[in-house]
Structure formats: C-alpha cells, structure tokens
Design an enzyme around this catalytic site. Structure first.
Site, PDB file in Angstrom:
ATOM      1  CG  ASP A   2      34.413 -19.878  -1.065  1.00 16.26           C
ATOM      2  OD1 ASP A   2      33.523 -18.613  -0.657  1.00 16.26           O
ATOM      3  OD2 ASP A   2      34.395 -20.520   0.169  1.00 16.26           O
TER       4      ASP A   2
ATOM      5  CD  GLU B 230      34.786 -15.332   0.542  1.00 17.35           C
ATOM      6  OE1 GLU B 230      33.186 -14.556   1.404  1.00 17.35           O
ATOM      7  OE2 GLU B 230      34.341 -16.286   0.728  1.00 17.35           O
TER       8      GLU B 230
END
Length: 567
Positions: free
Chosen positions: A249, A282
C-alpha cells in the site's frame, strides 16, 4: 523479535529501547517474570510453555501491551498475544508453486463483507468459474473492533480475529490453490493505525521525529530493526501462509527507496526459487524505476482517464485528466503511465517518470477498487454514476487490453450498492473521524451534516455488502465471456507483447494496437455520444459491442461501442 517455540523451549524477544525493564506476564498461571536485557534495546525471556499460551508485556511504569509481532490475539489488539504453532495446519496443496503473472485476472475483496476467511472460501468456486485467476484480500492485519477497511491495522503479523483464526486463513489459501487460484494480500507498511499501536510508548525510535504521513507518524525505515520487522512480516505471509503475492500500500509514503529495494531483494531471497510470487506496489508518484524490481503497479491513470470519459467528473484528482481524457487514456494504453514527468493540474506538481519501455504487464488497471469507490462521499459504484452502455465499453477495454485487469467485489454482477468507509473505533476517535470526513467533503455536499454516513455505525458496514443488480446475470455473462477470450487469445502471447501505438479518435474514442504472438491486436473504444470513423483494422473481429458499419472511409464506430480485431 516475537515469540517462538522449538521442542519444549519457548523464546520471547522484544525491542523496547525506551525501557530499562520489561516484565512478561503469562496468562493462566498469573506469572510475571522479568525479561533479560541483552543489549541495544533488546529483551529476552526463555521458558517452557506450550502453544496456546497467552502472554503480554508490562513496563516499569505499568504500561501493558501485546507483542508487536503477535501472530494471534485474544481479547482484541489491547489484549493478550498467543504463542502459535506455525506448523499446526496440514496443507493439502503443498506442491502448489503459483501461476505466471501474465495469466492474472485479479479480484479485490473485503474479507469482512465476504463473511471472513470462511466466507471467501465459499466464494472460490464462483470466482474460478467466472475466470478469476487471483483473489486479492484487502488488509487483514489485526485492528481494533470488528469492522475496518484494514488500513488502520496495528499488529501486522496477526490475522484479524474478526475474520477468523490463522488456520482458517491457511485453509482459505489451501482451498484457493486446489481450485487453481492464486491468492494475494494487501499489506500496509507505511503507517500504523491510531488505536492500539504501543510502539510509540516503548520504541519511539521506530518512528522518525518530525515525519508524518496522511495517516499517522512517519516510520524510520533507515533503522535496521524497522527494516527487519517489515521484511519478516512479508516473508511470514509468503512462506508460512503461502500467499502468492503482496500488494504494498502507498509506497509513495515510504520515504526510503533504499528500503524498498532491500525489501524486494530480501523477500525474494527468502522464497524457494521454484515458487512464483508477485510483489506489486501502489505508488502515486508513478516512479517507473521501481518497476525494474517490483512486478507491477496499480495504475490509477487508467482508472482516472476512463472515469472522466464515463462521468465527466473534473473535481479533485480527476481535474488532472479533465482537459483531454482520451489523450491520457491513449498514452496509458501505449506506454503505461499518463503522467511521466508532466505537471498534474490537481497537485500543480510534476508527476511520474518515463514508462514506455516497460512491459505491458507491469501495470494493473481497474474500473473500480476500494479507494475509488469508498473515498467518495456516498461510496458510489460506477453503475450509479455512468451509462451502463459506456460501462460495458470500459469493461471490454479493461479485460481485452494486455495490461493486467483487476475487478472489485460485486462489479462482476452489476452491483450498485455503495462501498462506504467504515470503522469500529471507541467514541472519541469515532467522533474525530466523523468530523474529519465532514471537513473533507465540505466542498462536495453543503448539506453534509444530514447526509453523511456515520463511518462508525454498524449500518454503514451492512450497507456496503454488494448485491447483484436486476441485470446481474447479463453483467456476469459479459465478464465471463471477456475473461475467457482474454485467456484463450491474448494471455498466451503476453510475454512478447509490445505496443505499436495508441491514438485518440475525436474527443471520446481511442484506437490502440499491440504486436501479439506474431499478429496484431487492435482495440477500438468509443465512450461518446457520436460515431467516429477510423481505417478498417487488420485481422478478424473477435469481440463487438454496440453498432459499427463498414463504409467507404473505413469503419464507422457507433456511439458507446467497442471492437476488437486480431490478425
């Protein structure tokens, strides 16, 4: 760091550099024993304790806290850690070695909304029949309460008790592998949640003074103890639980490229060479240099360009794509990133690096995901915002272009129920979240006080479960047919696939071409209300949506229509 047991000997190790003394408390016998200081902030205790023993730590000032490397919690994230047996589960699919990345069709799922680990297991036959090849779980690190997106986890080694036990998670992975499905996990290594992170009290050196992320204190990734902590966590999920991949993330909130490169290298070195694993990031910075090491990146640029074409939205980050969305989309299809060093209108800053030399499979595209739905005020899914005919064009483009597709739970059966932001915090923190959401969306809805969903209400969680629309069977049939076509005609040639260019056709349509297996794949997608004309592509038509006519000037592609040709 953490607790382990070999033979009859149990060892507990804790890094607590802010403490001079640490006690370990053993539940059941009421024992409290001083740990031995072994230098550099480390404490250790050896004992003869069975698996299942509950334990926790206590500082000289009376602070009681769980093991930061707890593998299972009893009584929540403020409760007891449990000494667990990493080999207690008997694997049925022990010879699984993974799937090639080119085959990937990802399906992102929220474990809580799916009914926990057992609920996801019940979904596996349906997902396999649809053609999904990899299930991706939103974060499962243990968090306070029963409801969470997972990005406020505080014990990254412990599967959330709200979803099931460690062995139930291993059973889910095992059953996925039995059906030929890979299974991936979203992990959050850039911050800890606001409730239950005791590291601030006994190891403040874990964090970098004065450094902050949008979600909490910045972590000091230059410290070897910190690096080892997160690398060990990743290795646990891939080795003990046998996940096939990790999605990291928001790595743009990890300020150490050096750590990311060390992480990638050390994690891969810990995995047997005959196993296929994927590490995906990401990264809002669009730093293509990372993709020389990591397998792929979630590509928001694809989503944003298509979303603007479908909805006309021009607020927030969509403003960077609002001027010429089809030009941005063409660049995404040809080169990966829309922004490769240009100034993004929303931020006013340069964004991205060149990506045209990267393989198409380095990019993971979606039409919907947890962020792009749940970070909206009302959690609107795409079919609540756009013409279904245009969405069908977008689905075809997503699934038939060579970049890796990702679906979000429910989109495959036309769900229009919202996916909202939900939490289960104590009241003081819950009120702070309510006020923060109200400020965030003040520009969107002036009547927000009456209309804003309460993130902490159980009803908000319940309202977020996806339900099939009345046209759900038709949507499922479309996804199934497109995934099958991708599997049969496109996937076998992706390793050698290269873009041969993409161009706008007017203001709302695009033509994109790739060399594929000695032939040529051409996709034509018209999101607009007006027909467009283009030269007739080479090859046979392999998929069609909407109207198109052959004329003297070539192919007349009707409004909201799509064509795929393969020579």
């Amino acid at each position: 760091m953490g607790a382990s047991r070999r033979g009859s000997a149990s060892t507990f190790r804790l890094w607590a550099p802010a403490l001079s003394e640490v006690m370990i408390e053993i539940d059941g016998g009421g024992r409290s024993v001083a740990m031995v200081a072994i230098g550099d902030g480390w404490f250790e205790h050896r004992d003869d304790l069975p698996f299942g023993t509950r334990y926790r730590y206590r500082s000289q000032g009376g602070l009681v806290f769980p093991d930061p490397v707890s593998h299972r919690q009893y009584g929540g994230v403020h409760g007891w850690s449990v000494l667990t047996d990493p080999d207690s589960y008997s694997w049925r699919c022990a010879n699984w070695r993974g799937r090639p990345w080119r085959e990937t069709v990802l399906y992102e799922i929220h474990p809580g909304l799916a009914g926990g680990f057992a609920g996801i297991e019940r979904e596996l036959p349906r997902l396999a029949e649809l053609g999904i090849t990899a299930v991706e779980l939103m974060p499962i690190a243990d968090f306070p309460g029963e409801r969470s997106w997972g990005y406020d986890g505080v014990l990254p080694f412990a599967p959330a008790a709200a979803y099931g036990s460690p062995d139930e998670l291993k059973r889910l992975v095992d059953r996925a592998h039995e059906r030929g499905l890979a299974i991936h996990l979203d992990v959050v290594f850039n911050h800890f949640g606001p409730d239950g992170c005791y590291l601030h009290a006994y190891a403040p050196q874990f964090f970098r003074a004065g450094s902050h992320t949008p979600w909490g204190a910045g972590i000091d990734f230059d410290r070897p103890e910190v690096r080892a902590y997160f690398i060990a966590c990743a290795v646990q999920w891939l080795v003990e639980y046998r996940f096939d991949g990790l999605r990291l993330d928001a790595v743009h909130a990890i300020p150490s490229i050096d750590f990311l490169l060390d992480f990638e290298r050390e994690v891969r070195n810990a995995i047997p060479p005959d196993r296929r694993i994927q590490l995906v990031v990401e990264n809002d910075a669009n730093d293509s240099s990372l993709l020389s090491h990591f397998d792929a990146q979630w590509n928001d640029d694809f989503h944003h360009a298509v979303h603007v074409l479908l909805t006309g939205e021009a607020t927030t980050y969509y403003g960077s794509f609002a001027d010429e969305p089809v030009r941005h989309l063409a660049r995404v299809l040809a080169e990966g990133f829309a922004f490769q060093g240009e100034v993004a209108a929303f931020s006013g800053e340069t964004r991205g690096r060149p990506s045209a030399d990267l393989a198409q499979t380095r990019f993971v595209n979606c039409l919907q995901n947890h962020d792009q739905i749940g970070n909206r005020l009302f959690g609107d899914r795409l079919l609540s915002l756009a013409d279904p005919a245009g969405v069908r064009v977008a689905v075809a483009l997503l699934l038939l272009n060579p970049q890796i597709p990702l679906l979000f739970m429910g989109e495959e059966f036309g769900s229009r129920t919202p996916f909202l932001y939900f939490t289960d915090h104590h009241e003081e923190l819950a009120q702070a979240v309510r006020e923060g959401r109200a400020r965030e969306f003040a520009h969107v809805d002036p009547g927000r006080e009456k209309r804003l969903f309460d993130p902490n209400a159980a009803e908000t969680f319940d309202a977020s479960r996806p339900d099939a629309g009345e046209d759900g069977a038709q949507w499922s049939a479309l996804y199934r047919s497109l995934i099958a076509l991708r599997r049969e005609r496109i996937v076998p040639h992706l390793d050698s696939c290269r873009s041969t260019g993409a161009d706008p056709l007017g203001s709302s349509a695009v033509r994109a071409c790739w060399s594929l297996g000695g032939g040529r794949l051409t996709l034509l997608a018209n999101f607009g209300d007006e027909a467009v004309t283009d030269s007739l592509p080479e090859g046979a038509e392999i998929f069609a949506l909407g109207e198109a006519k052959h004329g003297p000037d070539g192919l007349l592609l009707g409004a909201r229509s799509f064509r795929a040709f393969l020579s």
